[in-house]
Design a protein around this motif. Structure first.
Motif, PDB file in Angstrom:
ATOM      1  N   ARG A 158      68.918  46.857  41.065  1.00  0.00           N
ATOM      2  CA  ARG A 158      69.067  45.497  41.215  1.00  0.00           C
ATOM      3  C   ARG A 158      70.640  45.275  42.134  1.00  0.00           C
ATOM      4  O   ARG A 158      70.530  44.063  42.683  1.00  0.00           O
ATOM      5  CB  ARG A 158      69.297  44.713  39.715  1.00  0.00           C
ATOM      6  CG  ARG A 158      67.838  44.556  39.041  1.00  0.00           C
ATOM      7  CD  ARG A 158      66.939  43.597  39.683  1.00  0.00           C
ATOM      8  NE  ARG A 158      66.009  43.413  38.889  1.00  0.00           N
ATOM      9  CZ  ARG A 158      64.863  42.907  39.364  1.00  0.00           C
ATOM     10  NH1 ARG A 158      64.767  42.063  40.276  1.00  0.00           N
ATOM     11  NH2 ARG A 158      63.626  42.896  38.404  1.00  0.00           N
ATOM     12  N   GLY A 159      71.560  46.051  41.903  1.00  0.00           N
ATOM     13  CA  GLY A 159      72.579  45.726  42.545  1.00  0.00           C
ATOM     14  C   GLY A 159      72.388  46.058  44.021  1.00  0.00           C
ATOM     15  O   GLY A 159      73.093  45.215  44.964  1.00  0.00           O
ATOM     16  N   LEU A 160      71.649  46.796  44.272  1.00  0.00           N
ATOM     17  CA  LEU A 160      71.283  46.995  45.697  1.00  0.00           C
ATOM     18  C   LEU A 160      70.321  46.027  46.197  1.00  0.00           C
ATOM     19  O   LEU A 160      70.468  45.562  47.319  1.00  0.00           O
ATOM     20  CB  LEU A 160      70.387  48.442  45.764  1.00  0.00           C
ATOM     21  CG  LEU A 160      70.004  48.697  47.219  1.00  0.00           C
ATOM     22  CD1 LEU A 160      70.996  48.872  48.144  1.00  0.00           C
ATOM     23  CD2 LEU A 160      69.042  50.101  47.246  1.00  0.00           C
ATOM     24  N   GLU A 161      69.680  45.170  45.515  1.00  0.00           N
ATOM     25  CA  GLU A 161      68.826  44.152  45.957  1.00  0.00           C
ATOM     26  C   GLU A 161      69.818  43.086  46.295  1.00  0.00           C
ATOM     27  O   GLU A 161      69.691  42.358  47.343  1.00  0.00           O
ATOM     28  CB  GLU A 161      67.931  43.642  44.653  1.00  0.00           C
ATOM     29  CG  GLU A 161      67.333  42.422  44.836  1.00  0.00           C
ATOM     30  CD  GLU A 161      66.489  41.563  43.898  1.00  0.00           C
ATOM     31  OE1 GLU A 161      65.713  41.087  43.954  1.00  0.00           O
ATOM     32  OE2 GLU A 161      66.824  42.125  42.657  1.00  0.00           O
ATOM     33  N   ASN A 162      70.703  42.890  45.385  1.00  0.00           N
ATOM     34  CA  ASN A 162      71.939  41.882  45.623  1.00  0.00           C
ATOM     35  C   ASN A 162      72.696  42.184  46.828  1.00  0.00           C
ATOM     36  O   ASN A 162      73.104  41.164  47.779  1.00  0.00           O
ATOM     37  CB  ASN A 162      72.805  41.590  44.607  1.00  0.00           C
ATOM     38  CG  ASN A 162      72.082  40.893  43.200  1.00  0.00           C
ATOM     39  OD1 ASN A 162      71.007  40.332  43.736  1.00  0.00           O
ATOM     40  ND2 ASN A 162      72.551  41.173  42.148  1.00  0.00           N
ATOM     41  N   ALA A 163      73.013  43.314  47.107  1.00  0.00           N
ATOM     42  CA  ALA A 163      74.094  43.797  48.046  1.00  0.00           C
ATOM     43  C   ALA A 163      73.075  43.831  49.531  1.00  0.00           C
ATOM     44  O   ALA A 163      73.770  43.270  50.387  1.00  0.00           O
ATOM     45  CB  ALA A 163      74.733  44.884  47.784  1.00  0.00           C
ATOM     46  N   SER A 164      72.016  44.083  49.524  1.00  0.00           N
ATOM     47  CA  SER A 164      71.323  44.224  50.763  1.00  0.00           C
ATOM     48  C   SER A 164      70.474  42.952  51.359  1.00  0.00           C
ATOM     49  O   SER A 164      70.121  43.014  52.423  1.00  0.00           O
ATOM     50  CB  SER A 164      70.409  45.506  50.599  1.00  0.00           C
ATOM     51  OG  SER A 164      69.190  45.204  49.763  1.00  0.00           O
ATOM     52  N   GLY A 165      70.036  42.099  50.378  1.00  0.00           N
ATOM     53  CA  GLY A 165      69.385  41.030  50.582  1.00  0.00           C
ATOM     54  C   GLY A 165      67.797  41.469  50.776  1.00  0.00           C
ATOM     55  O   GLY A 165      67.067  40.412  50.976  1.00  0.00           O
ATOM     56  N   LEU A 166      67.738  42.773  50.528  1.00  0.00           N
ATOM     57  CA  LEU A 166      66.202  43.095  50.362  1.00  0.00           C
ATOM     58  C   LEU A 166      65.402  42.537  49.228  1.00  0.00           C
ATOM     59  O   LEU A 166      66.369  42.648  48.117  1.00  0.00           O
ATOM     60  CB  LEU A 166      66.002  44.528  50.565  1.00  0.00           C
ATOM     61  CG  LEU A 166      66.545  45.208  51.817  1.00  0.00           C
ATOM     62  CD1 LEU A 166      66.692  46.855  51.903  1.00  0.00           C
ATOM     63  CD2 LEU A 166      65.469  44.810  53.082  1.00  0.00           C
ATOM     64  N   SER A 167      64.301  42.458  48.956  1.00  0.00           N
ATOM     65  CA  SER A 167      63.543  41.833  47.951  1.00  0.00           C
ATOM     66  C   SER A 167      63.423  43.182  46.795  1.00  0.00           C
ATOM     67  O   SER A 167      63.365  44.466  47.235  1.00  0.00           O
ATOM     68  CB  SER A 167      62.227  41.424  48.230  1.00  0.00           C
ATOM     69  OG  SER A 167      61.334  42.580  48.352  1.00  0.00           O
ATOM     70  N   TRP A 168      63.399  42.829  45.621  1.00  0.00           N
ATOM     71  CA  TRP A 168      63.200  43.818  44.593  1.00  0.00           C
ATOM     72  C   TRP A 168      61.921  44.660  44.703  1.00  0.00           C
ATOM     73  O   TRP A 168      61.892  45.841  44.580  1.00  0.00           O
ATOM     74  CB  TRP A 168      63.093  42.944  42.981  1.00  0.00           C
ATOM     75  CG  TRP A 168      62.755  44.005  42.223  1.00  0.00           C
ATOM     76  CD1 TRP A 168      61.339  44.140  41.376  1.00  0.00           C
ATOM     77  CD2 TRP A 168      63.461  45.006  41.535  1.00  0.00           C
ATOM     78  NE1 TRP A 168      61.447  45.030  40.729  1.00  0.00           N
ATOM     79  CE2 TRP A 168      62.644  45.966  40.654  1.00  0.00           C
ATOM     80  CE3 TRP A 168      64.754  45.696  41.815  1.00  0.00           C
ATOM     81  CZ2 TRP A 168      63.037  46.679  39.822  1.00  0.00           C
ATOM     82  CZ3 TRP A 168      65.151  46.718  41.091  1.00  0.00           C
ATOM     83  CH2 TRP A 168      64.147  47.343  40.217  1.00  0.00           C
ATOM     84  N   ASN A 169      60.898  44.110  45.264  1.00  0.00           N
ATOM     85  CA  ASN A 169      59.739  44.872  45.456  1.00  0.00           C
ATOM     86  C   ASN A 169      60.003  46.079  46.446  1.00  0.00           C
ATOM     87  O   ASN A 169      59.389  47.032  46.127  1.00  0.00           O
ATOM     88  CB  ASN A 169      58.506  43.925  45.946  1.00  0.00           C
ATOM     89  CG  ASN A 169      57.094  44.635  46.177  1.00  0.00           C
ATOM     90  OD1 ASN A 169      56.894  45.281  44.979  1.00  0.00           O
ATOM     91  ND2 ASN A 169      56.745  44.515  47.162  1.00  0.00           N
ATOM     92  N   VAL A 170      60.510  45.578  47.439  1.00  0.00           N
ATOM     93  CA  VAL A 170      60.798  46.489  48.700  1.00  0.00           C
ATOM     94  C   VAL A 170      61.752  47.625  47.967  1.00  0.00           C
ATOM     95  O   VAL A 170      61.425  49.011  48.393  1.00  0.00           O
ATOM     96  CB  VAL A 170      61.501  45.757  50.079  1.00  0.00           C
ATOM     97  CG1 VAL A 170      62.047  47.070  50.937  1.00  0.00           C
ATOM     98  CG2 VAL A 170      60.523  44.998  50.624  1.00  0.00           C
ATOM     99  N   ILE A 171      63.013  47.187  47.668  1.00  0.00           N
ATOM    100  CA  ILE A 171      63.754  48.357  46.870  1.00  0.00           C
ATOM    101  C   ILE A 171      62.872  49.270  45.809  1.00  0.00           C
ATOM    102  O   ILE A 171      63.096  50.468  46.040  1.00  0.00           O
ATOM    103  CB  ILE A 171      65.138  47.760  46.471  1.00  0.00           C
ATOM    104  CG1 ILE A 171      65.790  46.981  47.604  1.00  0.00           C
ATOM    105  CG2 ILE A 171      65.577  48.748  45.721  1.00  0.00           C
ATOM    106  CD1 ILE A 171      67.076  46.230  47.051  1.00  0.00           C
TER     107      ILE A 171
END
Length: 122
Positions: A45-58
Motif C-alpha cells: 500500500r505504501g508503494l501504491e502511495n509512493a508510486s502513483g500506480l494502482s493497487w491492482n497493478v502493484i
C-alpha cells in the motif's frame, strides 16, 4: 526447470515482496535506534502511495501475475529509492528454488480458492 515467462514474472513479484519486507525490517531497526527515516516503502500500500500506480497493478505484480512494462518498473524502482538496475539485479539473484517454491505456493492457493468451502453448494 525450463524458464518461461511465468517464471520471470514470479521472480519479479517475489523480489518486490522481499525488498519491501527488508525495508520493513530496516524501518523497525531504525525505529528502535531512534532513527527517523520516512523514505522506506514498507508495504505494498505504501508503494501504491509512493508510486502513483494502482493497487491492482502493484498487487498483481507482487503475485507474479502481471508482466509490467518498462515505465511501471521504473516507477516502482524510483519509489523504492533505487536505480532500476539495482532492483532488477536483486530480483535476478533470487535462487531458482525460491522462485519455484513461490510458483507452487501460488498454484496451491489458486486450487484452494476453487475448492468449495464447508457448507457451500456444489
Amino acid at each position: 526447470m525450463e524458464k518461461d515467462k511465468n517464471y520471470y514474472k514470479y521472480r519479479l513479484g517475489l523480489g518486490l515482496r522481499r525488498w519491501i519486507e527488508e525495508n520493513a525490517k530496516t524501518a523497525e531497526e531504525n525505529e528502535e535506534k531512534k532513527i527517523e527515516d520516512n523514505s522506506l516503502v514498507t508495504t505494498l500500500r505504501g508503494l501504491e502511495n509512493a508510486s502513483g500506480l494502482s493497487w491492482n497493478v502493484i498487487h498483481t505484480i507482487s503475485l507474479g501475475k502481471r508482466n509490467p512494462n518498462y515505465t511501471t518498473l521504473e516507477q516502482i524502482a524510483e519509489s523504492l529509492g533505487v536505480p532500476l538496475s539495482t532492483w532488477l539485479a536483486y530480483c535476478e539473484a533470487i535462487p531458482e528454488k525460491d522462485v519455484i517454491n513461490s510458483i507452487k505456493l501460488q498454484e496451491k492457493k489458486q486450487v484452494n480458492k476453487k475448492k468449495p468451502g464447508k457448507g457451500s453448494k456444489k
